[in-house]
Design an enzyme around this catalytic site. Structure first.
Site, PDB file in Angstrom:
ATOM      1  N   ASP A   1     -12.842   5.018   2.252  1.00 38.98           N
ATOM      2  CA  ASP A   1     -11.407   5.129   2.530  1.00 38.98           C
ATOM      3  C   ASP A   1     -11.001   6.592   2.653  1.00 38.98           C
ATOM      4  O   ASP A   1     -10.946   7.319   1.667  1.00 38.98           O
ATOM      5  CB  ASP A   1     -10.618   4.448   1.399  1.00 38.98           C
ATOM      6  CG  ASP A   1      -9.094   4.540   1.593  1.00 38.98           C
ATOM      7  OD1 ASP A   1      -8.635   5.251   2.511  1.00 38.98           O
ATOM      8  OD2 ASP A   1      -8.372   3.892   0.814  1.00 38.98           O
TER       9      ASP A   1
ATOM     10  N   ASP B   1       0.893  -1.162   0.000  1.00 40.92           N
ATOM     11  CA  ASP B   1       0.000   0.000   0.000  1.00 40.92           C
ATOM     12  C   ASP B   1       0.926   1.205   0.000  1.00 40.92           C
ATOM     13  O   ASP B   1       1.497   1.560   1.030  1.00 40.92           O
ATOM     14  CB  ASP B   1      -0.885  -0.033   1.255  1.00 40.92           C
ATOM     15  CG  ASP B   1      -1.692   1.259   1.439  1.00 40.92           C
ATOM     16  OD1 ASP B   1      -1.667   2.126   0.547  1.00 40.92           O
ATOM     17  OD2 ASP B   1      -2.346   1.384   2.504  1.00 40.92           O
TER      18      ASP B   1
HETATM   19 MG    MG Z   1      -4.425   4.686   2.211  1.00 42.13          MG
END
Ligand code: MG
Ligand code: ADP
Length: 632
Positions: A208, A24
């Site tokens: 998110d 990520d």
């Molecule tokens: Mg993130």
């Protein structure tokens, strides 16, 4: 749209050695994870810390320090330290104005390639090189943690990253010695982590909110098939904005303007604000010390004040959720649950707003900081261990090309699952036309100039034919990483021309969203403009055909007929130059009517000629004159 095809009950093949990791690559923090036998785990550093701050400090020797050690240098040596570099991935000079105010560092630009460069510690670095340093650090962490070399990875990107930003991310990985197995959208990866772990059926949302970006996805889990129905977001909205709101609040309490501060002071104020914010997640009130101009003052902020400061930002994320659900045709309470991703979802006001809107308790049983990396690791394992998992994403904006009159013909519509290939046939507009310009655009609007131009290329070597005879097949192919290739091929001869669309720079922050918004706001206007343009194209075609007939068959004209037709042509020309579609159509009809007897005589003669076995050229000519479509 994302499609996860996974045989129920079937787990990936067992394997001996781990060969691919999930990364990520966040704006604020990066996380690396690995999955073995379907069980993903975050790889921590030697102190057991999972988050690697996406911050890089450059030394005089050219060496790069990444992570917490680099963050620690921000205040002392702000001119050596870079953060939030992800905001500049794939960006060009033209995009800078849009983001300049939101960057915590100074940006230099480079005229050589139109791309952004940063001047740091006496060096000039591109966002790709800086991201590569972060990726090298995640790779090193993985190699230390796993005790073996790592060369392959699945890397996540925001759903709204365009081609340029995705390409830049891949380039950064290559520089860091990593082969990218797949770029996966962040919300998609999170959904994957939850989908595979739970397998509960129903409609879900993934919310998110990280440091610099906001993404929302709507997806459905059903019988082992996992499908994202819609995505949306804002590439310039996140926890950094909360920090800015607190910083401004503190500075105004001190009565200082942000403009009077040095770069180091700004970074220090922002760091203070961030600590206050994170403190307010668990405490009702925090007290902070602010040092500017050599003077230190103490300030208290309570949660209610903080919530007021960020209310507009939180409200905006909910507004975007509403739009995306609307787009997908669902009401908020139709969702079975909402998945929280990103550190900023820890803020109670965010958590509560999401719970209120979706009418249920958000899912957070996987750590919101790690869930994206965990999903990426699962995907990395699936891609290397040969599981039956197939993961697809969607195109965020429609892709199409410019046709006659600068109208856009959409080839691949927004929210189409990728990879995808679609083809459409076009033909030539003029007799003997040997080339055709293919103008590739991205966006929802009806006219070329209202959308984003991605590429322009020419198909040459079309054999000269009468207008409308050539068959040009244009294929748009978007690969699994979201990169577009456009091919144009003349079918009768096989002449082919191709372009891989890699725009020199990406969309400015918020542009995709604005384009979507514009397309809705201007829908009526666009339709009107499209109809007008079509009428004009029609007018031009009729004038061309009539003039050609007049020239070819002057002999068939009766007394005064030529003048009447000429005057009707003039009326069409005048109407086409103005903006009244009805007037253009009326003029075309009047011209048709005026030329009718003449056209009839030509037709009779052609048929007579054809029946007489002399020539069918005249008939062909008639037919050819009525064909004209295709890109200009
Ligand atoms: Mg993130
Ligand atoms: P990104 O995806 O942009 O890298 P993350 O998901 O790591 O970001 O989230 C980082 C953001 O989360 C930062 O703005 C950080 O301040 C915020 N954050 C992290 N922990 C907390 C917390 N406990 N309370 C409030 N905000 C937090």
């Amino acid at each position: 749209m994302l499609l996860e095809i996974h045989e129920p009950g079937q787990t990936p093949l067992p394997h001996e050695s781990v060969s691919a990791i999930g990364i990520d690559l966040g704006t604020t923090n990066s996380v690396v994870a690995v999955s073995q036998s379907g069980k993903p785990e975050v790889i921590c550093d030697e102190h057991g810390v999972a988050l690697l701050p996406s911050v890089v400090a450059y030394g005089d020797d050219g060496g790069a320090t990444v992570g917490a050690a680099a963050s620690a240098l921000i205040q002392e040596q702000p001119d050596r330290v870079v953060s939030s570099i992800k905001r500049l991935m794939g960006r060009g000079i033209d995009d800078l104005n849009a983001v300049a105010g939101t960057l915590p560092f100074d940006v230099a630009t480079d005229e050589r390639d139109g791309m952004v460069r940063l001047s740091l510690a006496g060096r000039t670095l591109s966002p790709v090189e800086i991201s590569a340093d972060i990726l090298r650090a995640t790779r090193a962490r993985a190699e230390t943690g796993l005790g073996r070399e790592v060369t392959r990875a699945v890397i996540t990107v925001p759903a709204y990253f365009d081609d340029a930003a995705r390409t830049a991310t891949k380039d950064a990985a290559r520089l860091a010695g990593l082969e990218v197995l797949r770029l996966v959208n962040e919300p998609t990866a999170a959904a994957l982590a939850y989908g595979l772990d739970q397998g509960a059926e129903g409609l879900y949302a993934v919310y998110d909110l990280g440091g610099g970006t906001f993404d929302i996805s709507v997806l459905r889990l059903e019988k082992g098939v996992f499908q994202v129905l819609a995505t949306g977001g804002d590439a310039a909205l996140g926890g950094d904005d909360f920090d800015h709101a607190i910083a401004e609040h503190l500075l105004s309490a001190r009565g200082v303007g942000e403009g009077t501060l040095s770069a180091g002071e700004i970074k220090s104020v922002l760091a203070t604000a961030r600590a206050a914010k994170e403190g307010l997640t668990t405490a009702d009130s925090v007290s902070v010390e602010l040092t500017v101009g050599g003077e230190t003052t103490t300030h208290t902020i309570d949660r209610a004040t903080f919530e007021q400061l960020i209310a507009a930002h939180v409200g905006r994320t909910i507004e975007i959720c509403r739009q995306v659900l609307d787009d997908a045709g669902f009401a908020p309470d139709e969702t079975k649950g909402v998945v929280l991703v990103g550190g900023s979802t820890r803020v109670p006001a965010v958590h509560n707003a999401v719970a209120d809107f979706f009418g249920g308790r958000p899912l957070g049983n996987i750590d919101p900081d790690a869930v994206v990396a965990l999903g990426a690791a699962l995907q990395a394992e699936a891609l290397t261990a040969g599981s039956d998992t197939l993961l697809l994403d969607v195109t965020p904006l429609s892709l199409g090309l410019g046709t006659m009159g600068d109208l856009v013909e959409k080839i691949i519509h927004r929210n189409t699952p990728i990879p995808v290939a679609r083809a459409q046939e076009f033909t030539t507009y003029q007799d003997g036309q040997t080339g055709m310009i293919i103008h590739v655009v991205q966006g929802e609007r009806e006219m070329v100039d209202q959308n984003r131009s991605l590429a322009k290329f020419e198909l040459t070597g079309i054999p000269p034919m009468v207008a409308g005879a050539a068959r040009i097949r244009v294929t748009f192919a978007v690969d699994a990483d979201g990169l577009l290739t456009v091919t144009a091929r003349e079918e009768t001869t096989g002449t082919e021309s191709k372009v891989e669309v890699k725009p020199s720079y990406g969309l400015a922050e918020g542009v995709i969203e604005r384009m979507l918004h514009d397309s809705l706001a201007h829908a009526q206007e666009d339709v009107t403009r499209r109809l007008l343009t079509e009428a004009r194209v029609d007018a031009e075609r009729v004038i061309l055909a009539t003039r050609a007939a007049l020239t070819a068959d002057v002999a068939l004209l009766e007394n005064g007929e030529g003048a009447v037709i000429e005057s009707a042509i003039a009326t069409v020309e005048t109407a086409a130059a103005a903006d009244d579609r009805d007037a253009i159509q009326a003029a075309i009809e009047a011209l048709d009517h005026a030329a009718q007897p003449f056209a009839q005589r030509r037709m009779d003669r052609s048929i007579a000629a054809a029946l007489g076995g002399k020539s069918i050229d005249a008939i062909d000519a008639e037919l050819q004159n009525t064909e004209n479509t295709g890109p200009t």
